[in-house]
Write an enzyme that holds these catalytic residues in place. Sequence first.
Site, PDB file in Angstrom:
ATOM      1  N   ARG A   2      49.056-174.662 -23.092  1.00  0.00           N
ATOM      2  CA  ARG A   2      50.014-174.179 -24.086  1.00  0.00           C
ATOM      3  C   ARG A   2      50.579-172.847 -23.613  1.00  0.00           C
ATOM      4  O   ARG A   2      49.859-171.860 -23.490  1.00  0.00           O
ATOM      5  CB  ARG A   2      49.342-174.016 -25.457  1.00  0.00           C
ATOM      6  CG  ARG A   2      48.908-175.350 -26.081  1.00  0.00           C
ATOM      7  CD  ARG A   2      50.118-176.177 -26.491  1.00  0.00           C
ATOM      8  NE  ARG A   2      49.750-177.465 -27.064  1.00  0.00           N
ATOM      9  CZ  ARG A   2      49.763-178.609 -26.381  1.00  0.00           C
ATOM     10  NH1 ARG A   2      50.098-178.614 -25.095  1.00  0.00           N
ATOM     11  NH2 ARG A   2      49.448-179.736 -26.986  1.00  0.00           N
ATOM     12  N   ARG A  53      73.015-158.564 -30.309  1.00  0.00           N
ATOM     13  CA  ARG A  53      71.783-159.172 -29.800  1.00  0.00           C
ATOM     14  C   ARG A  53      72.132-160.014 -28.583  1.00  0.00           C
ATOM     15  O   ARG A  53      72.770-161.059 -28.705  1.00  0.00           O
ATOM     16  CB  ARG A  53      71.115-160.021 -30.888  1.00  0.00           C
ATOM     17  CG  ARG A  53      70.571-159.206 -32.051  1.00  0.00           C
ATOM     18  CD  ARG A  53      69.516-158.217 -31.606  1.00  0.00           C
ATOM     19  NE  ARG A  53      68.867-157.531 -32.729  1.00  0.00           N
ATOM     20  CZ  ARG A  53      67.956-156.604 -32.581  1.00  0.00           C
ATOM     21  NH1 ARG A  53      67.578-156.222 -31.364  1.00  0.00           N
ATOM     22  NH2 ARG A  53      67.409-156.024 -33.636  1.00  0.00           N
ATOM     23  N   ALA A  67      65.009-152.405 -38.707  1.00  0.00           N
ATOM     24  CA  ALA A  67      63.773-152.989 -38.180  1.00  0.00           C
ATOM     25  C   ALA A  67      63.441-152.385 -36.829  1.00  0.00           C
ATOM     26  O   ALA A  67      64.294-151.788 -36.170  1.00  0.00           O
ATOM     27  CB  ALA A  67      63.921-154.511 -38.049  1.00  0.00           C
ATOM     28  N   GLU A  99      61.742-146.540 -39.007  1.00  0.00           N
ATOM     29  CA  GLU A  99      62.898-147.370 -38.671  1.00  0.00           C
ATOM     30  C   GLU A  99      64.011-147.217 -39.707  1.00  0.00           C
ATOM     31  O   GLU A  99      65.195-147.215 -39.356  1.00  0.00           O
ATOM     32  CB  GLU A  99      62.480-148.834 -38.558  1.00  0.00           C
ATOM     33  CG  GLU A  99      61.559-149.135 -37.385  1.00  0.00           C
ATOM     34  CD  GLU A  99      62.205-148.869 -36.026  1.00  0.00           C
ATOM     35  OE1 GLU A  99      63.455-148.829 -35.948  1.00  0.00           O
ATOM     36  OE2 GLU A  99      61.465-148.705 -35.047  1.00  0.00           O
ATOM     37  N   PRO A 131      56.378-169.750 -34.515  1.00  0.00           N
ATOM     38  CA  PRO A 131      54.999-170.024 -34.130  1.00  0.00           C
ATOM     39  C   PRO A 131      54.829-171.168 -33.142  1.00  0.00           C
ATOM     40  O   PRO A 131      53.738-171.365 -32.616  1.00  0.00           O
ATOM     41  CB  PRO A 131      54.317-170.344 -35.466  1.00  0.00           C
ATOM     42  CG  PRO A 131      55.412-170.804 -36.360  1.00  0.00           C
ATOM     43  CD  PRO A 131      56.612-170.004 -35.953  1.00  0.00           C
ATOM     44  N   GLY A 132      55.909-171.896 -32.851  1.00  0.00           N
ATOM     45  CA  GLY A 132      55.817-172.938 -31.837  1.00  0.00           C
ATOM     46  C   GLY A 132      55.764-172.400 -30.425  1.00  0.00           C
ATOM     47  O   GLY A 132      55.307-173.095 -29.507  1.00  0.00           O
ATOM     48  N   GLU A 187      54.579-163.727 -32.413  1.00  0.00           N
ATOM     49  CA  GLU A 187      55.225-162.610 -33.090  1.00  0.00           C
ATOM     50  C   GLU A 187      55.054-162.706 -34.605  1.00  0.00           C
ATOM     51  O   GLU A 187      55.277-163.758 -35.207  1.00  0.00           O
ATOM     52  CB  GLU A 187      56.722-162.565 -32.778  1.00  0.00           C
ATOM     53  CG  GLU A 187      57.430-161.397 -33.474  1.00  0.00           C
ATOM     54  CD  GLU A 187      58.928-161.414 -33.296  1.00  0.00           C
ATOM     55  OE1 GLU A 187      59.518-160.316 -33.292  1.00  0.00           O
ATOM     56  OE2 GLU A 187      59.514-162.489 -33.170  1.00  0.00           O
ATOM     57  N   GLU A 212      72.235-149.695 -30.366  1.00  0.00           N
ATOM     58  CA  GLU A 212      72.314-149.024 -31.663  1.00  0.00           C
ATOM     59  C   GLU A 212      73.520-148.085 -31.764  1.00  0.00           C
ATOM     60  O   GLU A 212      73.890-147.677 -32.865  1.00  0.00           O
ATOM     61  CB  GLU A 212      71.032-148.232 -31.923  1.00  0.00           C
ATOM     62  CG  GLU A 212      69.805-149.105 -32.126  1.00  0.00           C
ATOM     63  CD  GLU A 212      68.559-148.281 -32.421  1.00  0.00           C
ATOM     64  OE1 GLU A 212      68.636-147.036 -32.311  1.00  0.00           O
ATOM     65  OE2 GLU A 212      67.527-148.877 -32.756  1.00  0.00           O
TER      66      GLU A 212
END
Length: 201
Positions: free
Chosen positions: A39, A66, A78, A95, A117-118, A122, A147
């Site tokens: 995995r 992004r 964040a 933040e 989660p796959g 994180e 930023e």
Amino acid sequence: MSGVAHRYEVTARREVWSGRIFSVVSDDVTMPGGGSAARDYVRHVGAVAVVALDDAGQVVLVRQYRHPVGRHLWELPAGLMDVGGEDLATAAARELAEEADLTAGRIDVLVDMHTSPGFSDEVIRVFLARDLAEVPAGQRHDRRDEEADMQVVRVDLDEAVRMVLAGEITNAACVAGLFAAARARDGGFAELRDPRAPLPR
């Protein structure tokens, strides 16, 4: 349903790549049917995000470029859990000050989420910040890199939820945080957790 869950044990781990924010590892994991399987996944430092809700019922959104998706996204203030020894509520307050020039008189846990989660471990903790005040002009953070062109706006919480449903907001933490904030508001903020609540690792 089976009464006993299989215990997935890691029998070997290899680090494929390592960087400042995340690493890529490959684990050999025991499987319920016998044997093991490889995995591969991303190990991430984790992050905090903040739904900053003002007295007028507006939330703070930031629009930031992004690179992986090649466009600007509407997001919450964040940042990474990358300061050693810093508790998560303090990280959230930092933040909020750095990205929105705001302080909060009250911070509560709103929602925790495993983003993907796959393929990644994180986890992001989203806080609800209230009793907002402006950071004095001379004490504001100098924004750099992506930023530097960040846009900061305030939007009515219900309008922000509409933006989610219209596909205008797609950042996962922002989607979850806005829905959770609307639900918390409608419930009189009775179900918020203490900022020191354990993080699901």
